[in-house]
Structure formats: structure tokens, C-alpha cells
Write an enzyme that holds these catalytic residues in place. Structure first.
Site, PDB file in Angstrom:
ATOM      1  N   GLU A  81      55.263 112.704  42.247  1.00 20.70           N
ATOM      2  CA  GLU A  81      54.064 113.538  42.367  1.00 20.70           C
ATOM      3  C   GLU A  81      53.828 114.381  41.118  1.00 20.70           C
ATOM      4  OE1 GLU A  81      53.693 114.048  47.157  1.00 20.70           O
ATOM      5  OE2 GLU A  81      54.899 115.556  46.113  1.00 20.70           O
ATOM      6  N   ASP A  98      56.695 110.642  54.528  1.00 23.99           N
ATOM      7  CA  ASP A  98      56.621 112.068  54.202  1.00 23.99           C
ATOM      8  C   ASP A  98      56.554 112.929  55.454  1.00 23.99           C
ATOM      9  OD1 ASP A  98      56.455 114.387  52.709  1.00 23.99           O
ATOM     10  OD2 ASP A  98      54.304 114.225  52.373  1.00 23.99           O
ATOM     11  N   GLU A 124      54.238 120.921  58.494  1.00 22.86           N
ATOM     12  CA  GLU A 124      53.114 120.492  57.667  1.00 22.86           C
ATOM     13  C   GLU A 124      52.221 119.485  58.380  1.00 22.86           C
ATOM     14  OE1 GLU A 124      52.411 118.146  53.382  1.00 22.86           O
ATOM     15  OE2 GLU A 124      54.422 118.819  53.975  1.00 22.86           O
TER      16      GLU A 124
END
Length: 689
Positions: free
Chosen positions: A289, A363, A391
Site C-alpha cells: 500500500e 484484509d 474496521e
């Protein structure tokens, strides 16, 4: 090893324990460590030895244990001559294990709390406190346990400006501006809470690290926190930015094979250990990332990790190297990339390098199959990385108890003999859900995820439902109805989130950036693997990502018995079906419904579970203090509204793709698809941008 008396204590929770009536006002600050002993009537507690950690153990027992026990409590280490003379079964406990039992010490009968080290004694003190708080009798305690995993660590994604990436409980707990001068009492309370559940490491800063974290002013701040944490058995770690030699040292490269780069890191390690003698080491996110890493220079992950490991080795430090990697230049299935890069490096990492692997290959989704790297690198110490902060599970406002998620991964069979995932691990890391909110984690029930992580990191075999009851008894008190109701709510809450966000193996369907709410229609992001359509691949004929040999062949990364089962839809667990297979909408499922009918039913089941939790919580209005009851009731209402939103938006989109009507009797979405796609939330919390 197991805590021998826990089953009996939890049986006591179920019930016949009293405690009717509303609890005292409680803002959640005390977590599961609420004061127990009546004022002015401390238990009889003595300490043999004088270390800061033993003094803490003594103080905790005095604070928490009720008066009136027949046996006085003595805290000691195994090396104490009187403990040696007692010839107790202390072998096999290691540096952190404990023994709590009645014994004759120094000529009198006592309840002994002991370990080979003062840290072990501290953990034993908290075990006795937990035993009593969950219905056990102090004088009858017989507790013996040692941690199965050596490293039990929280990863804080905290930034130097006070924000927390994927944090939903306010600003960072660390006030970098006033450190090192002001040491907020909350730092001690944080360490105490972690010690009570066996956590022994903390990474202070975000894996998307700033090089500034390694400068002298910030090292002094980290040293101040290390001083606070040390007596509680917690070592401090820092996320290190791989390009720091360029940004701080003025070098023209960060190539791990360059002697000048290696020399810069050796000097930096020496500097750190001068101020933090027990510094744990570096956590590194590299070549993922946009973060810099060794691949920028044609080197591999072992080259980068080993260079840092050499700098830390003289001081006893470790490098924890994250395996969360994927690159836009790699057309391979994102789920395969970590395995493809790391599996060939097994045996090539230095002895003080641990590879940290997310629980699943994408993820931190509400459900993912276990990562194929677990068990595939037998010559490399491995750390499982979980996300305690939610998240993808509704932020702070959705009640989602993650104990079942953690346990599901830890107990998954790797297909290599009788080995489960926990058998492959040296440690567990959890992305913290802690912030400066008064209740630490944004809501009372989010505290249970922090608690469950610590308990499972100590003993991966603990049942998630037992942990829930244990947490509830310590958090709300021992009223039978309260424990039964709250633990029942928690039991299926994570599965409910899976149901209303994407069941049957669907994943990564959330909206862009902030990951708040549904976005299965998103297809215009710069990188293919950022788009939800990349993962569900729905069309008029069917839905799901084909990861068999006919597709990306990700199933081949698993051990042969697992790969064989996942290669066919009929032998793939239905909860993971669409993760591994693209199947027809009219495929018959085990319950006789078509896949489309079954998927719709899952959405409705998830929304219904939240409605049931609201009803259950309502029954506790008179038994929970007003502050915590009201906040939870409000959040459950939010969760029900947002679960309905997820359900309706998702069904509207799927119908636009498959052109199928809803099954008979199913309530249609409240709005058309255009309405759901038009929703915008530019200031959602936790978004790194």
C-alpha cells in the site's frame, strides 16, 4: 496448561448467584477491573520479595479480594526459600506462568500466588482476582496456567498527530505533545488492563509509520511510556519506516544490502536501547500500500528483515515483519500474493525475525478462510494478526463480539497432520481498538473484544462463549440474568454482521475509503483489487470468485487435504462458498433453497438478530447502570438501522445484476438502487485520509 478451576467458576455463573437491582453509575472506565473489596476491609495479603512488579501484584489483590477469607494470600516467586521448601509443582510454567493454590509457606497455611518470575506472580494475582470475580471462592482456588504463545501484543495504529487510523474511540491515548514530561495516569491504567489479560507487548505507532518516530525527541517519549509499562510486564515496540535512513540519515538509499544502510540501523538500535533497555523491537510494513521496502531495490523481504534483525540482535530485540503485501503491478489474485512472496523465503529469515500474518488473505473481513501461510512456513516463527478494532464490522456502534472470529481462525485445521492454526504460532497481535474515549473502546461491548483477544492469546483453546460469560461477570456483576442475557447477545453477534454485510463467503463489499456502509457496486477505483466488484464478480448467471484451478487457483496454496475439499463447491463449507467458487444463482443449497433465496434469508436473519438483541437488552434496563444501558441501547438502535441499510442496499444491487425477483413474502428494499448509491459520508471516523 489450563486454569483448573475455571470450569467450576463459570458453572457457578450459570447460576444461582444473586445481585438484583440496578448497578452503581458506571462510565465504563474500569473495564473488567471494577473495584470489588468493600472500603476499609482489605483482604490479608502479604508479599515475599520486593520488586515493583511484586508490589503491584500485592496492591491488586488488596484492592480486589473481599475480606473474610480464611486463608491469607501470599505473593512470591519460585526462588523464595520458603516456596522452594514447599516443593510445589512449579515446573513447566516458564517465565510467565503461575500457580495459585493453598500451601504451607514459612510454617503457616496460606493461599500462595507464585511464578518463576515476578511477572508470573502478577499474572497469577490477576487470575485469582478473575476467579473470585466470576463466582469462585478464594480459599478453594487451584489455578495453574502458562501462556501458550510467547508474544501477545497490541498494535496501535496511532499517528503522531493524535489521530488513529481505523480508530473509533476518539484520539490516540498517547499524548505525544506532552510526553515525556507528563505521564498521564491513563497510561498506567492501560498497562494494568493489559497485564490482567496477559498482554506483554505494545506497538506504539501506526504501521504506516513516520520516520519521526525514530528521532531522539520521540524516542524519549517512547522511553517514558516504557518506564510506565515495564512493571506490568509490557515491552514497547515501534513501527519502523524502512526508508528512515534516507529521511533521517541523509543517505541516498535504503537498500538493505548497502553497508551504510545497515550501519545506520545499527547506530539507531544502539541509540534506542540506551534509553529503552528492554525495547522489544521493530514492526515493519514494507512494500504494501505504498510503503517503502526492500523490493524497491530488487531485494526480498528476508533481505530487509534480516538487516534490521542484525541491528537488534546484540540487544535481544526482534523484527516483526508483516506479510500483508499486494502490488498493483501484480495481476495475481490478491488473496495469493502474500503466500507467493513469503512461502519461498521459509528458512531464510534470521532467528529473531517473526513474520506477522493476517488471519485471512485479504484484509480483516467479517469472515475469511484462514490464511494459507499458516503452517506453510515451518522454519519461520509466525505471529497471527487480528483486528480488534472493527474496521469492517460496524465501527464502535455495532455490537459484534469477536471471540468467535478469533477462535474460528485459531482452531482451523491446516491440513498438515492434526495441526491447527494456533499450533503454528509464536505469537498473536491485535490491532487495538483503544482511544481516549472515557470507556476506552467506544462502547462497553467493544471492551469484550480487547479482553477476548488477550485471553485467547494466552490460551487459544479457551471457548469463546466461556470468555464472554467471564467478561460479563467482571464487567456487569454476577447477576444471573445479566450474564445469561449479555452472553447470549454476544454469542451470535459477529455472525449477524456477516449475515447483513455479506454471507456465504462474500467479502470486501464496503464503501470506498472509510469502509462505512455497503458499496458492492463500486468499480471505478484506480486499482482493480480495491473495487468490491473484483471480489464478488456477480453477473446475471452467478456470483463468487473462482479460486479453483479453473480460476486463480488460490486453493492450491493450502495443504493437500484442505485444497481438495475447497476445490469443489460440494465439499467447500457453505459459509466460504463464494470466496472460492463462482456459482449459479439457482444452485441448490444444503437447506434446499436456491443460493439466491439463501442469500436473501441470511440478510434477513442478520437484521433480525440485531432486533432480538435490542429486545434482550431492554430486559436489563433495571439491572444495568443508566449510563451504560442507555449508550448500548442507542447503539443497538443505530445498528438495527444500519443493518437494514446494508440489507436493502445489497439486495437492490444484486437484483440489478441477476434480474431476479425477491422470494415470496420478502420485504423489498425501502429505496431504489440509485438512492443507495447516492449516499455519501465524507467525514466518517477512522479514515486515514
Amino acid at each position: 496448561m489450563r486454569v483448573l478451576a475455571m470450569a467450576a467458576a463459570l458453572a457457578a455463573l450459570g447460576f444461582g448467584l444473586g445481585g438484583a437491582g440496578a448497578a452503581r453509575a458506571d462510565d465504563g472506565y474500569d473495564l473488567w477491573l471494577r473495584p470489588r473489596a468493600p472500603a476499609g476491609t482489605p483482604a490479608q495479603v502479604a508479599r515475599r520479595g520486593d520488586t515493583a512488579t511484586l508490589r503491584l501484584a500485592e496492591a491488586e489483590l488488596r484492592r480486589a479480594l473481599p475480606a473474610g477469607a480464611t486463608l491469607p494470600v501470599v505473593v512470591a516467586t519460585a526462588a523464595d526459600p520458603a516456596v522452594v521448601a514447599a516443593r510445589l509443582p512449579l515446573t513447566g510454567l516458564g517465565d510467565e506462568g503461575y500457580l495459585v493454590r493453598a500451601a504451607t509457606i514459612g510454617g503457616r497455611r496460606v493461599m500462595l500466588v507464585a511464578g518463576h518470575t515476578d511477572r508470573g506472580a502478577l499474572y497469577g494475582a490477576f487470575a485469582l482476582i478473575r476467579h473470585v470475580a466470576t463466582g469462585g471462592v478464594a480459599d478453594a482456588a487451584l489455578l495453574r496456567s502458562a501462556p501458550r504463545l510467547a508474544l501477545r501484543m497490541l498494535d496501535h495504529w496511532d499517528n503522531l498527530d493524535g489521530t488513529v487510523e481505523r480508530g473509533y474511540a476518539g484520539q490516540s491515548l498517547w499524548d505525544w505533545w506532552t510526553l515525556p514530561d507528563f505521564r498521564d495516569p491513563r497510561y498506567t491504567d492501560y498497562a494494568r488492563a493489559n497485564a490482567s489479560i496477559g498482554i506483554n507487548g505494545t506497538v506504539l505507532n501506526n504501521v504506516n509509520a513516520k520516520a519521526d518516530s525514530l528521532t531522539a525527541p520521540y524516542l524519549a517519549k517512547a522511553a517514558a511510556l516504557a518506564d510506565v509499562f515495564r512493571p506490568w510486564g509490557i515491552r514497547v515496540y515501534l513501527s519502523a519506516r524502512f526508508s528512515a535512513p534516507i529521511e533521517l540519515g541523509g543517505l541516498k538509499t535504503a537498500d538493505p544490502r548497502d553497508p551504510a544502510v545497515a550501519g545506520w540501523w545499527r547506530a539507531k538500535a544502539d541509540e534506542i536501547y540506551r534509553s529503552i533497555p528492554d525495547f522489544g523491537g521493530f514492526l515493519v510494513k514494507a512494500n504494501s500500500e505504498g510503503q517503502p521496502g526492500p523490493r524497491d531495490y530488487g531485494a526480498n523481504h528476508a533481505d530487509g528483515a534480516n538487516m534490521l534483525a542484525a541491528a537488534l540482535r546484540p540487544h535481544g530485540g526482534r523484527v516483526i515483519w508483516r506479510a500483508f503485501v499486494y502490488a498493483e503491478t501484480d495481476p495475481e489474485d490478491r488473496a495469493k500474493q502474500a503466500y507467493s512472496e513469503f512461502r519461498p523465503l521459509d528458512g531464510r529469515f534470521a532467528a529473531n525475525v517473526l513474520v506477522q500474518v493476517k488471519n485471512g488473505a485479504i484484509d480483516f473481513q467479517p469472515r475469511e478462510p484462514f490464511h494459507p501461510l499458516f503452517g506453510a512456513m515451518p522454519r519461520t516463527p509466525m505471529v497471527a494478526e487480528f483486528q480488534i478494532t472493527k474496521e469492517y464490522l460496524g465501527f464502535a456502534t455495532h455490537l459484534a463480539y469477536l471471540g468467535p472470529l478469533f477462535a474460528e481462525t485459531l482452531r482451523a485445521q491446516t491440513g498438515r497432520g492434526r495441526q491447527d492454526v494456533a499450533d503454528t504460532l509464536t505469537g498473536m497481535a491485535g490491532v487495538a481498538n483503544i482511544g481516549r474515549d472515557r470507556d476506552w473502546s467506544g462502547s462497553t461491548f467493544n471492551q469484550a473484544n480487547w479482553y477476548a483477544f488477550g485471553r485467547l492469546a494466552w490460551d487459544p483453546d479457551l471457548p469463546a462463549d466461556r470468555i464472554a460469560r467471564e467478561w460479563a461477570a467482571q464487567t456487569f456483576g454476577t447477576d444471573a440474568q445479566v450474564i445469561a442475557t449479555t452472553s447470549a447477545m454476544m454469542a451470535g453477534s459477529r455472525e449477524a454482521v456477516v449475515d447483513y454485510t455479506g454471507a456465504l463467503g462474500l467479502a470486501h463489499l464496503m464503501a470506498t475509503g472509510h469502509h462505512y456502509g455497503p458499496g458492492p457496486w463500486v468499480r471505478d477505483l484506480a486499482r482493480p483489487e480495491w473495487n468490491p466488484v473484483y471480489y464478488h464478480r456477480a453477473d446475471a448467471a452467478g456470483i463468487g470468485f473462482d479460486r479453483t484451478a479453473a480460476g486463480s487457483d488460490a486453493v492450491a496454496q493450502y495443504a493437500a487435504p484442505v485444497a481438495r475439499a475447497l476445490a469443489r463447491p460440494d465439499t467447500t463449507p457453505e459459509r466460504e462458498l463464494l470466496w472460492f467458487h463462482h456459482v449459479a444463482w439457482d444452485r441448490r443449497m444444503a437447506d434446499g433453497r436456491t443460493l439466491w433465496e439463501d442469500l436473501v434469508a441470511h440478510y434477513d436473519r442478520g437484521v433480525g438478530y440485531v432486533a432480538t438483541m435490542r429486545t434482550q437488552w431492554d430486559t436489563l434496563r433495571t439491572k444495568i447502570d443508566a449510563d451504560r444501558w442507555t449508550k448500548t441501547a442507542t447503539y443497538l438502535a443505530v445498528q438495527q438501522r444500519e443493518a437494514q441499510w446494508w440489507r436493502d442496499a445489497s439486495l437492490a444491487y444484486w437484483m440489478s445484476v441477476n434480474h431476479r425477483p425477491l422470494p415470496a413474502g420478502v420485504v423489498p428494499p425501502a429505496h431504489d438502487l440509485h438512492w443507495y448509491r447516492a449516499q455519501s459520508f465524507p467525514h466518517a471516523p477512522g479514515n486515514p485520509k
